[in-house]
Design a protein around this motif. Structure first.
Motif, PDB file in Angstrom:
ATOM      1  N   PRO A 172      -5.684  -9.802  14.452  1.00 55.32           N
ATOM      2  CA  PRO A 172      -5.091  -8.910  15.466  1.00 55.32           C
ATOM      3  C   PRO A 172      -3.651  -8.515  15.136  1.00 55.32           C
ATOM      4  N   GLU A 173      -2.892  -9.434  14.553  1.00 52.32           N
ATOM      5  CA  GLU A 173      -1.502  -9.142  14.215  1.00 52.32           C
ATOM      6  C   GLU A 173      -1.402  -8.014  13.182  1.00 52.32           C
ATOM      7  N   GLU A 174      -2.343  -7.992  12.242  1.00 57.03           N
ATOM      8  CA  GLU A 174      -2.345  -6.937  11.223  1.00 57.03           C
ATOM      9  C   GLU A 174      -2.636  -5.579  11.854  1.00 57.03           C
ATOM     10  N   ASP A 175      -3.615  -5.544  12.767  1.00 56.57           N
ATOM     11  CA  ASP A 175      -3.942  -4.284  13.427  1.00 56.57           C
ATOM     12  C   ASP A 175      -2.785  -3.811  14.301  1.00 56.57           C
ATOM     13  N   ALA A 176      -2.184  -4.743  15.033  1.00 54.80           N
ATOM     14  CA  ALA A 176      -1.072  -4.378  15.913  1.00 54.80           C
ATOM     15  C   ALA A 176       0.098  -3.801  15.117  1.00 54.80           C
ATOM     16  N   LYS A 177       0.343  -4.358  13.946  1.00 51.79           N
ATOM     17  CA  LYS A 177       1.443  -3.884  13.101  1.00 51.79           C
ATOM     18  C   LYS A 177       1.236  -2.434  12.691  1.00 51.79           C
ATOM     19  N   LEU A 178      -0.025  -2.025  12.591  1.00 49.62           N
ATOM     20  CA  LEU A 178      -0.349  -0.650  12.210  1.00 49.62           C
ATOM     21  C   LEU A 178      -0.558   0.254  13.421  1.00 49.62           C
ATOM     22  N   GLY A 179      -0.360  -0.304  14.620  1.00 53.38           N
ATOM     23  CA  GLY A 179      -0.539   0.479  15.831  1.00 53.38           C
ATOM     24  C   GLY A 179      -1.981   0.679  16.229  1.00 53.38           C
ATOM     25  N   THR A 210     -11.459  -2.761  16.586  1.00 54.82           N
ATOM     26  CA  THR A 210     -11.136  -2.085  15.325  1.00 54.82           C
ATOM     27  C   THR A 210     -11.868  -2.770  14.180  1.00 54.82           C
ATOM     28  N   ILE A 211     -12.688  -2.030  13.480  1.00 56.41           N
ATOM     29  CA  ILE A 211     -13.428  -2.541  12.330  1.00 56.41           C
ATOM     30  C   ILE A 211     -12.984  -1.777  11.091  1.00 56.41           C
ATOM     31  N   TRP A 212     -12.817  -2.502   9.997  1.00 58.59           N
ATOM     32  CA  TRP A 212     -12.337  -1.905   8.751  1.00 58.59           C
ATOM     33  C   TRP A 212     -13.469  -1.696   7.755  1.00 58.59           C
ATOM     34  N   ILE A 213     -13.410  -0.580   7.081  1.00 53.81           N
ATOM     35  CA  ILE A 213     -14.319  -0.283   5.976  1.00 53.81           C
ATOM     36  C   ILE A 213     -13.568  -0.525   4.678  1.00 53.81           C
ATOM     37  N   HIS A 214     -14.237  -1.180   3.739  1.00 52.39           N
ATOM     38  CA  HIS A 214     -13.643  -1.442   2.425  1.00 52.39           C
ATOM     39  C   HIS A 214     -14.681  -1.230   1.318  1.00 52.39           C
ATOM     40  N   GLN A 215     -14.192  -1.013   0.111  1.00 57.13           N
ATOM     41  CA  GLN A 215     -14.983  -1.046  -1.121  1.00 57.13           C
ATOM     42  C   GLN A 215     -16.236  -0.162  -1.110  1.00 57.13           C
ATOM     43  N   LEU A 216     -16.133   1.031  -0.540  1.00 57.39           N
ATOM     44  CA  LEU A 216     -17.267   1.956  -0.633  1.00 57.39           C
ATOM     45  C   LEU A 216     -17.465   2.374  -2.089  1.00 57.39           C
ATOM     46  N   TYR A 217     -18.691   2.253  -2.546  1.00 54.38           N
ATOM     47  CA  TYR A 217     -19.035   2.695  -3.908  1.00 54.38           C
ATOM     48  C   TYR A 217     -20.442   3.276  -3.906  1.00 54.38           C
ATOM     49  N   ILE A 218     -20.586   4.433  -4.552  1.00 57.96           N
ATOM     50  CA  ILE A 218     -21.887   5.053  -4.785  1.00 57.96           C
ATOM     51  C   ILE A 218     -21.994   5.351  -6.274  1.00 57.96           C
ATOM     52  N   SER A 219     -23.149   5.075  -6.841  1.00 56.38           N
ATOM     53  CA  SER A 219     -23.400   5.315  -8.265  1.00 56.38           C
ATOM     54  C   SER A 219     -22.829   6.655  -8.716  1.00 56.38           C
TER      55      SER A 219
END
Length: 242
Positions: free
Chosen positions: A115-122, A128-137
């Motif tokens: 929560p502290e990380e999200d709050a720091k970014l407003g 709040t859910i984060w998406i990471h490392q999207l990759y498509i061939s």
């Protein structure tokens, strides 16, 4: 508005306890060109209920599915062997795997930050859910499969146990993907060059409804090849999904 590409993709959880799944994740990160060395860290995070990956594979409804799979596996022969749906949990929540075979053409991760990380970014500290490392061939770019994967993971994130209201992500800044001084370092040159994207990540996510809300210079250091380091500038983006 729902994506017109969502029907093309199905998702199945990565089984971080399966040697075959872990090796395939490594192989795909090598093909991606980013962060293959972090795969063991992702395994440990998954064991603790942290960041979880999903494989993206072609829906049976895709009319030229076999031709597309052949195109993918000819470029990446290490990925020709199907995997099986064997993940017995998602973020420590038990599930019943189907044991069905599938050939992943990419992957995407979702995570919940402190929560502290999200709050720091407003950002809201809940929902709040984060998406990471999207990759498509890279053999299947420009077919709508990335957009389909994003649409499916957004829908999945709104459900239990994540119950997302906002999807957030960070990606390399548009400037770093369009200035040759950076692209030569990040993507390489000559025979070993990773193909340059036809559109910047930032512009692509904007087309999917994400809005940039913050930028960070020198967010982290990457080593695209041995002995060569570069400081990466990030743009933070978000989208209201519920």
């Amino acid at each position: 508005m729902a994506s017109k590409h969502a029907w093309k993709i199905e998702l199945v959880p990565w089984d971080h306890m399966s040697p075959e799944h872990v090796q395939r994740m490594y192989d795909q990160r090598v093909a991606c060109g980013w962060r293959e060395q972090e795969v063991p860290l992702w395994v440990e995070a998954a064991k603790k209920g942290g960041k979880i990956f999903y494989w993206a594979f072609l829906s049976e409804a895709v009319p030229d599915r076999e031709e597309l799979l052949k195109k993918h596996t000819e470029k990446y022969p290490k990925e020709a062997t199907p995997l099986r749906d064997t993940a017995a949990e998602i973020r420590l929540v038990p599930r019943q795997p189907t044991n069905a075979e599938f050939v992943p053409i990419g992957h995407v991760a979702v995570d919940i930050h402190e929560p502290e990380e999200d709050a720091k970014l407003g950002l809201p500290t809940t929902g709040t859910i984060w998406i990471h490392q999207l990759y498509i061939s890279r053999a299947l770019h420009r077919g709508g499969f990335g957009a389909g994967t994003m649409a499916k993971i957004e829908t999945l994130a709104t459900q239990d146990p994540m119950n997302a209201k906002i999807m957030a992500l960070d990606t390399i800044s548009k400037e770093m993907q369009t200035v040759s001084a950076f692209t030569d370092i990040l993507y390489g040159e000559g025979e070993g060059q990773i193909p340059l994207p036809s559109v910047s990540n930032e512009d692509w996510y904007t087309k999917l409804g994400y809005n940039a809300f913050q930028r960070e210079k020198n967010a982290f250091t990457s080593e695209p090849k041995q002995g060569v380091t570069v400081s990466i500038d990030l743009v933070y983006m978000k989208k209201v999904i519920a």
